[in-house]
Write a protein that holds these residues in place. Structure first.
Motif, PDB file in Angstrom:
ATOM      1  N   THR A 125       1.211   4.087  -3.050  1.00 13.42           N
ATOM      2  CA  THR A 125       0.781   5.460  -2.757  1.00 13.42           C
ATOM      3  C   THR A 125       1.846   6.485  -3.112  1.00 13.42           C
TER       4      THR A 125
ATOM      5  N   ARG B 238      -4.028   4.799  -5.880  1.00 14.04           N
ATOM      6  CA  ARG B 238      -3.534   5.327  -4.608  1.00 14.04           C
ATOM      7  C   ARG B 238      -2.557   6.489  -4.835  1.00 14.04           C
TER       8      ARG B 238
ATOM      9  N   ASP C  50     -12.678   3.328  -0.952  1.00 14.85           N
ATOM     10  CA  ASP C  50     -12.751   2.477   0.241  1.00 14.85           C
ATOM     11  C   ASP C  50     -14.012   1.625   0.250  1.00 14.85           C
TER      12      ASP C  50
ATOM     13  N   ASN D  72     -11.935   9.924  -0.586  1.00 12.00           N
ATOM     14  CA  ASN D  72     -11.620   8.588  -1.099  1.00 12.00           C
ATOM     15  C   ASN D  72     -12.614   7.523  -0.615  1.00 12.00           C
TER      16      ASN D  72
ATOM     17  N   ASP E 123       0.808  -1.224   0.000  1.00 11.49           N
ATOM     18  CA  ASP E 123       0.000   0.000   0.000  1.00 11.49           C
ATOM     19  C   ASP E 123       0.841   1.275   0.000  1.00 11.49           C
TER      20      ASP E 123
ATOM     21  N   GLU F 111      -3.546  10.304  -3.591  1.00 10.30           N
ATOM     22  CA  GLU F 111      -2.734  11.044  -2.623  1.00 10.30           C
ATOM     23  C   GLU F 111      -2.446  12.450  -3.133  1.00 10.30           C
TER      24      GLU F 111
END
Length: 720
Positions: free
Chosen positions: A265, A372, A582, A578, A261, A376
């Motif tokens: 990101t 991701r 999710d 986001n 993850d 960000e």
């Protein structure tokens, strides 16, 4: 944990079957005369805190003998109950069942550690041998006809003269479980039921081990010039992992979420993001000896055949009958009420990300390995919020202190580290705290924390117990654990985590508090209803965002300064950011779980079914399911979450509704009166009270979905 659900603990959850009279079978399971004295896994726990497991002395070589001996002793207990010449009563049948199989209980604590925290090729071989034997063991209990007839006699008597509430609840749960597991099938169907469970137990073990193999063997090694965008702390951790794996001068991205993850990101290397993404989402789906697709189809066929023996149309009907949802239609209705808003929000998020890419002159069309990374960048532009900046205030040790603070305010618990060497641990990374009541000083239990990822440890985060609270045979104190997979830092470096990881840390601690707060008398009542037991832990996540936690425990890694108010305000403003991603990645997995079990499994092609189902749902192509089918361990390494992954959403309706109650209370999230009701009705009863009734006692009404929609920033379709 009782003998008739031992397989649940191991995520086998194979609903067992019938047997002949077990005395001759017991004789075949030879109990070595010296097993109890020589095998540490079978021995009673000694030492402080009412006795603790000898984790420092456990060996894989002891597992097989201990399990087989424990099973033989458990069956002996069952035979004593089943063949009791006295008339069946609650005490000589139900209470006797509750205390049966203690030796195997002890072995399971070690077995769970070897399975989840300290797996090895040696253990996996033993695990494979034991899986069908455990299935047979469970079968010999759950469909022992003499035993069931005694249970049924007590149950029928209680229909005329009900027992006091807790005893009645235990009786109802045990009777229902035996009934659901085929206790009243004829002999031929019982035999087939048992054969199916035995085959499933092996498939579940193989599935889990295949995923673990792909997690261990697909590591991406980076060169020094491939570290663009990655934080200094992440780079140091990656360097240490590579060195530990014999790759000095390189940097390792392991095939686990805690490593993947942050790389997805922040890494500026798009081709490497794609490679790391593909490794992670292809676990169990590489067309090799560890591919799970054929195995999944076989699992689905066997599950369907098994419940058809009981008269059900599909597995979901059978599984959900004792859950809050009651049936698959209700579960699907909830998920589909949220799904359109979720994917609509994804479309909005992708537009924002594509605009950022164009602004940065990045000639890309957003792909799953980009989501991701560009999300960000949108976060930074829209809210001027940098996740890496936030991480500097999220130190694992400070967050642990925050957990203790919340537990003290809500539950009146005090956590103190035990003296080193006092309590045995299975790895040097494990730390232990004593939990006491702050007012009385009474010992409540021990809390074990195993924080870091390592070879042989399954991915993700989870909570478990080695001993649960009961009082019917004298008070048993709690031994609970939380387990995470944070990347272990380089020596001298702090463990910094993301906001999402901090929420997960609070979530799993919510499970631990649920264990510690139990006030039930009987072991069965420490179990739970799957679409309810995630509620308590999801609710505890909300305390991370309280002012008391933010202002006290979120301090800068280097300067020690408290997190600035301006940054806190940014975090709160971005709270619904986001949510499309999710919610959609989670719901896609939950919907897939349900649809797989509602489909005809006879000719199913898992890969095609997954693609076609996602297309029918209009799944956005820019993101994957949280758990693709070939590595969906929640559903296919056992049955605990099978057709039940929706339960997180069901529980989140309760969570959002309960959180609004705290938000509107005079004392906010630390309101004394509401906190007392929280503990009294939502935590302490465990499964001694029907979940719907428990929630109504807390809230004064049923939960409403509107609170969940508001939480996620989705449109609320109707007025309350």
């Amino acid at each position: 944990m009782k003998p008739y659900v031992k397989a649940v603990v191991l995520s086998l959850l194979v609903s067992a079957t019938s047997c002949k009279k077990d005395s001759e079978n017991i004789e075949k399971l030879v109990i070595k005369s010296d097993a109890m004295s020589n095998n540490i896994l079978l021995q009673e726990w000694t030492g402080p805190y009412d006795g603790v497991p000898a984790f420092d002395k456990m060996k894989v070589s002891d597992v097989k003998e201990a399990m087989e001996t424990g099973m033989a002793l458990g069956l002996k207990d069952i035979e004593t109950i089943a063949n009791n010449p006295e008339a069946p009563t609650f005490e000589n049948t139900i209470a006797a069942l509750e205390r049966a199989g203690k030796e195997l209980d002890r072995v399971f604590s070690y077995y769970g550690i070897f399975s989840s925290n300290m797996s090895s090729p040696e253990f996996r071989e033993v695990q494979g041998e034991l899986a069908p034997k455990l299935s047979e063991y469970t079968s010999k209990i759950n469909q022992n006809n003499a035993l069931f007839q005694r249970i049924k006699t007590v149950y029928k008597a209680a229909e005329k003269t009900p027992l006091e509430s807790e005893k009645q609840r235990v009786l109802d749960l045990i009777y229902k479980r035996f009934e659901m597991d085929g206790a009243e099938l004829n002999d031929a169907k019982k035999k087939r039921y048992a054969d199916i469970n035995k085959e499933l137990s092996t498939l579940y073990t193989d599935f889990s081990n295949n995923v673990l193999n792909d997690e261990e063997n697909y590591i991406t090694y980076l060169e020094k010039d491939q570290l663009g965008g990655l934080s200094e702390g992440f780079v140091k951790s990656a360097a240490k992992i590579a060195k530990d794996n014999g790759k000095a001068e390189k940097y390792a991205i392991t095939n686990t979420r805690s490593s993947v993850d942050p790389f997805l990101t922040y890494s500026t290397e798009r081709n490497l993001r794609e490679k790391v993404w593909d490794n992670y989402y292809s676990r169990g789906d590489n067309g090799d000896a560890f591919d799970n697709n054929t195995m999944i189809a076989q699992i689905l066929r066997l599950r369907r055949e098994r419940v058809e023996l009981l008269g059900y149309d599909n597995y979901a009907q059978w599984r959900l009958q004792d859950r809050m949802a009651k049936n698959p239609e209700n579960a699907m209705e909830l998920m589909m009420a949220v799904w359109p808003s979720a994917i609509a929000r994804v479309a909005e998020e992708v537009i924002d990300m594509q605009a950022i890419a164009k602004k940065n002159n990045d000639a890309v069309i957003i792909e799953p390995w980009d989501y991701r990374y560009y999300a960000e960048k949108v976060r930074q532009e829209k809210y001027n919020l940098d996740s890496e900046e936030v991480k500097q205030y999220l130190q694992l040790n400070k967050l642990t202190d925050a957990l203790f603070y919340v537990a003290g305010r809500l539950f009146n618990y005090d956590f103190k580290p035990v003296e080193e060497g006092t309590v045995p641990v299975f790895h040097e990374d494990v730390n232990v705290w004593e939990v006491t009541d702050k007012t009385t000083g009474k010992h409540v239990g021990l809390w074990y924390l195993d924080s870091f990822a390592r070879q042989g440890k399954r991915s993700g985060a989870w909570a478990t117990t080695y001993r649960s609270h009961t009082t019917f045979d004298g008070q048993e104190t709690v031994l609970a654990s939380n387990n995470s997979n944070f990347v272990k830092p380089a020596p001298g470096e702090a463990v910094l985590v993301s906001w999402d990881d901090a929420e997960t840390f609070f979530h799993e601690f919510g499970h631990a508090l649920h264990f510690f707060s139990s006030n039930v008398a009987y072991p069965t009542l420490n179990g739970g209803v799957r679409d309810y037991t995630e509620f308590q832990s999801q609710l505890l996540e909300r305390w991370l965002s309280t002012d008391e936690v933010i202002n006290t425990f979120l301090v800068h890694n280097e300067t020690g300064e408290s997190i600035p108010e301006a940054l806190v305000e940014k975090i709160k403003k971005a709270s619904t950011f986001n949510q499309g991603f999710d919610t959609t990645e989670y719901l896609a997995s939950a919907l897939m779980d349900m649809k797989l079990h509602l489909a005809d499994p006879e000719t199913i092609d898992i890969d095609n079914f997954e693609r076609q189902t996602l297309a029918e749902l209009n799944m956005p192509k820019q993101l994957p399911m949280r758990h693709r089918t070939p590595h969906f361990g929640h559903v296919f390494s056992g049955e605990g979450y099978a057709t039940a992954y929706y339960g997180y959403m069901w529980a989140d309706v309760l969570t959002s509704d309960a959180a609004e109650a705290f938000k509107n209370a005079p004392g906010g999230f630390y309101d004394k009166a509401l906190s007392d009701k929280l503990v009294k009705y939502l935590f302490a009863p465990r499964n001694a009270m029907d979940p719907a009734e428990a929630y109504r006692k807390f809230r004064g009404r049923d939960a409403k979905i509107e609170a969940l929609m508001r939480d996620r920033g989705f449109p609320v379709s109707k007025e309350e």
